[in-house]
Write an enzyme that holds these catalytic residues in place. Structure first.
Site, PDB file in Angstrom:
ATOM      1  N   ARG A  89       0.871  -1.176   0.000  1.00 18.01           N
ATOM      2  CA  ARG A  89       0.000   0.000   0.000  1.00 18.01           C
ATOM      3  C   ARG A  89       0.903   1.218   0.000  1.00 18.01           C
ATOM      4  O   ARG A  89       1.706   1.381   0.904  1.00 18.01           O
ATOM      5  CB  ARG A  89      -0.818   0.025   1.296  1.00 18.01           C
ATOM      6  CG  ARG A  89      -2.107  -0.687   1.281  1.00 18.01           C
ATOM      7  CD  ARG A  89      -2.852  -0.527   2.615  1.00 18.01           C
ATOM      8  NE  ARG A  89      -2.211   0.308   3.597  1.00 18.01           N
ATOM      9  CZ  ARG A  89      -2.306   0.136   4.921  1.00 18.01           C
ATOM     10  NH1 ARG A  89      -3.028  -0.829   5.423  1.00 18.01           N
ATOM     11  NH2 ARG A  89      -1.696   0.937   5.744  1.00 18.01           N
ATOM     12  N   HIS A 110      -4.403   2.855   5.142  1.00 17.42           N
ATOM     13  CA  HIS A 110      -5.495   1.914   4.909  1.00 17.42           C
ATOM     14  C   HIS A 110      -6.636   2.592   4.142  1.00 17.42           C
ATOM     15  O   HIS A 110      -7.281   1.997   3.292  1.00 17.42           O
ATOM     16  CB  HIS A 110      -5.996   1.401   6.266  1.00 17.42           C
ATOM     17  CG  HIS A 110      -7.242   0.597   6.190  1.00 17.42           C
ATOM     18  ND1 HIS A 110      -7.263  -0.676   5.668  1.00 17.42           N
ATOM     19  CD2 HIS A 110      -8.519   0.885   6.558  1.00 17.42           C
ATOM     20  CE1 HIS A 110      -8.511  -1.145   5.722  1.00 17.42           C
ATOM     21  NE2 HIS A 110      -9.276  -0.218   6.250  1.00 17.42           N
ATOM     22  N   TYR A 114       2.124   4.185  11.376  1.00 17.37           N
ATOM     23  CA  TYR A 114       2.734   2.946  11.883  1.00 17.37           C
ATOM     24  C   TYR A 114       3.648   2.280  10.845  1.00 17.37           C
ATOM     25  O   TYR A 114       4.302   1.286  11.142  1.00 17.37           O
ATOM     26  CB  TYR A 114       1.619   1.960  12.292  1.00 17.37           C
ATOM     27  CG  TYR A 114       0.521   1.875  11.255  1.00 17.37           C
ATOM     28  CD1 TYR A 114       0.645   1.046  10.146  1.00 17.37           C
ATOM     29  CD2 TYR A 114      -0.613   2.678  11.346  1.00 17.37           C
ATOM     30  CE1 TYR A 114      -0.329   1.006   9.167  1.00 17.37           C
ATOM     31  CE2 TYR A 114      -1.596   2.651  10.371  1.00 17.37           C
ATOM     32  CZ  TYR A 114      -1.449   1.815   9.286  1.00 17.37           C
ATOM     33  OH  TYR A 114      -2.405   1.787   8.308  1.00 17.37           O
TER      34      TYR A 114
HETATM   35  C1  LIG Z   1     -14.537  -9.759   9.487  1.00 18.98           C
HETATM   36  C2  LIG Z   1     -14.001  -8.347   9.471  1.00 18.98           C
HETATM   37  N1  LIG Z   1     -13.135  -7.955  10.437  1.00 18.98           N
HETATM   38  C3  LIG Z   1     -12.660  -6.686  10.457  1.00 18.98           C
HETATM   39  C4  LIG Z   1     -13.062  -5.779   9.505  1.00 18.98           C
HETATM   40  C5  LIG Z   1     -12.537  -4.337   9.534  1.00 18.98           C
HETATM   41  N2  LIG Z   1     -11.556  -4.171   8.457  1.00 18.98           N
HETATM   42  C6  LIG Z   1     -11.898  -3.659   7.258  1.00 18.98           C
HETATM   43  S1  LIG Z   1     -10.631  -3.653   6.169  1.00 18.98           S
HETATM   44  C7  LIG Z   1      -9.575  -4.309   7.325  1.00 18.98           C
HETATM   45  C8  LIG Z   1      -8.147  -4.626   6.978  1.00 18.98           C
HETATM   46  C9  LIG Z   1      -8.120  -5.810   6.073  1.00 18.98           C
HETATM   47  O1  LIG Z   1      -6.811  -6.128   5.708  1.00 18.98           O
HETATM   48  P1  LIG Z   1      -6.571  -7.064   4.469  1.00 18.98           P
HETATM   49  O2  LIG Z   1      -7.565  -8.179   4.448  1.00 18.98           O
HETATM   50  O3  LIG Z   1      -5.146  -7.455   4.479  1.00 18.98           O
HETATM   51  O4  LIG Z   1      -6.914  -6.160   3.213  1.00 18.98           O
HETATM   52  P2  LIG Z   1      -6.287  -4.726   2.848  1.00 18.98           P
HETATM   53  O5  LIG Z   1      -7.140  -3.692   3.549  1.00 18.98           O
HETATM   54  O6  LIG Z   1      -4.868  -4.722   3.315  1.00 18.98           O
HETATM   55  O7  LIG Z   1      -6.384  -4.604   1.373  1.00 18.98           O
HETATM   56  C10 LIG Z   1     -10.221  -4.522   8.542  1.00 18.98           C
HETATM   57  C11 LIG Z   1      -9.584  -5.093   9.748  1.00 18.98           C
HETATM   58  C12 LIG Z   1     -13.991  -6.235   8.515  1.00 18.98           C
HETATM   59  N3  LIG Z   1     -14.442  -5.428   7.547  1.00 18.98           N
HETATM   60  N4  LIG Z   1     -14.435  -7.519   8.518  1.00 18.98           N
END
Ligand SMILES: Cc1ncc(C[n+]2csc(CCOP(=O)(O)OP(=O)(O)O)c2C)c(N)n1
Length: 325
Positions: free
Chosen positions: A244, A248, A256
């Protein structure tokens, strides 16, 4: 997977490049609108993962089904979605994809065989597998492709969906977008495995990891998996390794993430990488790059004006269109 020969013509290389630039410029416009207070809700950008989203999206045919997640604007655009529809959606307009019920990239368009994600990560995997099997039962040669983040790949539905897909030999492709951070959690705190694609062994299906910042590699590996699935040879798991380049979401400054690491990411920018490569091999010239960018900027400007001029939804629409007839 070498049974399916993937030819990347110069025209296709230019298309891959153009679509990545379109994704980047559209997202920059979305962030500008967000900072002006015109967009309500989260803006999760794919800056740095365009090669993964565009390379995968363009590997699908019109009849195939796409299940993108929150960072995958590039896949929506590659599957044929217009910039105007994306902006109408983000701006919550009444003629947007969800008729103003939602803002943001959690959106579907069944005219283009795009099913957006519910917010709960991982839960679309069984839905995508079910779609793949359902279409096969209807006699259609259709493939379903779903994305999941590396963080989301720790959800139970990942196992249930992929195991069922493997047993059923479903025409299904699952892409793990490993951008090394699940929000603020770095990969080493979430996994002890070197490659997440190695999990494929446990399901008895092919697993591949690929440089997710190299769109030519991504396209080739995903296209092979898609055609393999279409030919009845079952699902594949592909891990695209990227990063990224920002936080986020637009409200996260990624404090971080080590600043030096961010600088290194900038040097590996997937768009610049392809631009330099195509320039060196003579597929792209400076004037052609300038023309592509100018045309895209014009398209995005016109779409922005049209979207801002579109009316907001009427209040009573909130209760309409929620259930199938
Ligand atoms: C089951 C669930 N837990 C937590 C979240 C909150 N959340 C949304 S995006 C995210 C990070 C996800 O990381 P990753 O799967 O690696 O995808 P990235 O955002 O890095 O593309 C989180 C924790 C969610 N949407 N669904």
């Amino acid at each position: 997977m070498s049974a399916f020969n993937v030819d990347i013509t110069p025209e296709l290389k230019v298309k891959l490049y153009t679509m990545m630039v379109k994704t980047r410029l559209t997202e920059e416009r979305i962030i500008a609108l967000y900072r002006q207070g015109r967009i309500v809700g989260g803006v999760y950008t794919g800056r740095g993962v365009e090669a993964t989203t565009v390379g995968s999206g363009l590997a699908l045919e019109a009849q195939d089904w796409l299940f993108p997640i929150h960072r995958d604007l590039g896949a929506h655009l590659a599957k044929g979605q217009s910039v105007l529809n994306i902006l109408l959606q983000y701006l919550g307009r009444g003629n947007g994809l969800s008729r103003g019920k939602d803002s943001g990239i959690h959106c579907s368009d069944t005219r283009l065989n795009i099913v957006g994600n519910v917010s709960h990560l991982g839960h679309m995997i069984p839905v995508a597998v079910g779609t793949a099997i359902g279409k096969r039962m209807q006699g259609e040669k259709v493939v379903a492709l779903n994305f999941i983040g590396e963080g989301g790949s720790n959800i139970g539905d990942f196992h249930e969906g992929l195991n069922f897909a493997a047993v059923q030999k479903a025409p299904f492709v699952l892409i793990i977008e490993n951008n090394h951070y699940a929000y603020s959690t770095p990969t080493h705190k979430g996994f002890s495995a070197k490659y997440l694609s190695d999990r494929a062994i446990g399901y008895g299906i092919p697993g591949h990891h690929v440089d997710g910042t190299d769109v030519l590699q991504v396209y080739k590996v995903v296209k092979e998996a898609v055609e393999r699935a279409r030919a009845g040879e079952g699902p594949s798991l592909i891990e695209c390794l990227s990063f990224r380049m920002v936080g986020h979401s637009a409200h996260d400054d990624a404090f971080y993430v080590d600043k030096q690491r961010m600088k290194e990411y900038e040097k590996k920018d997937p768009i610049l990488r392809l631009e330099h490569h195509l320039h060196r091999e003579g597929t792209l010239s400076e004037p052609l790059i300038a023309t592509i960018k100018a045309e895209l900027e014009e398209e995005i400007e016109q779409a922005t004006q049209a979207a801002l001029d579109s009316p907001l939804p009427e209040a009573h629409w909130a209760a309409e269109g929620l259930f199938a007839e």
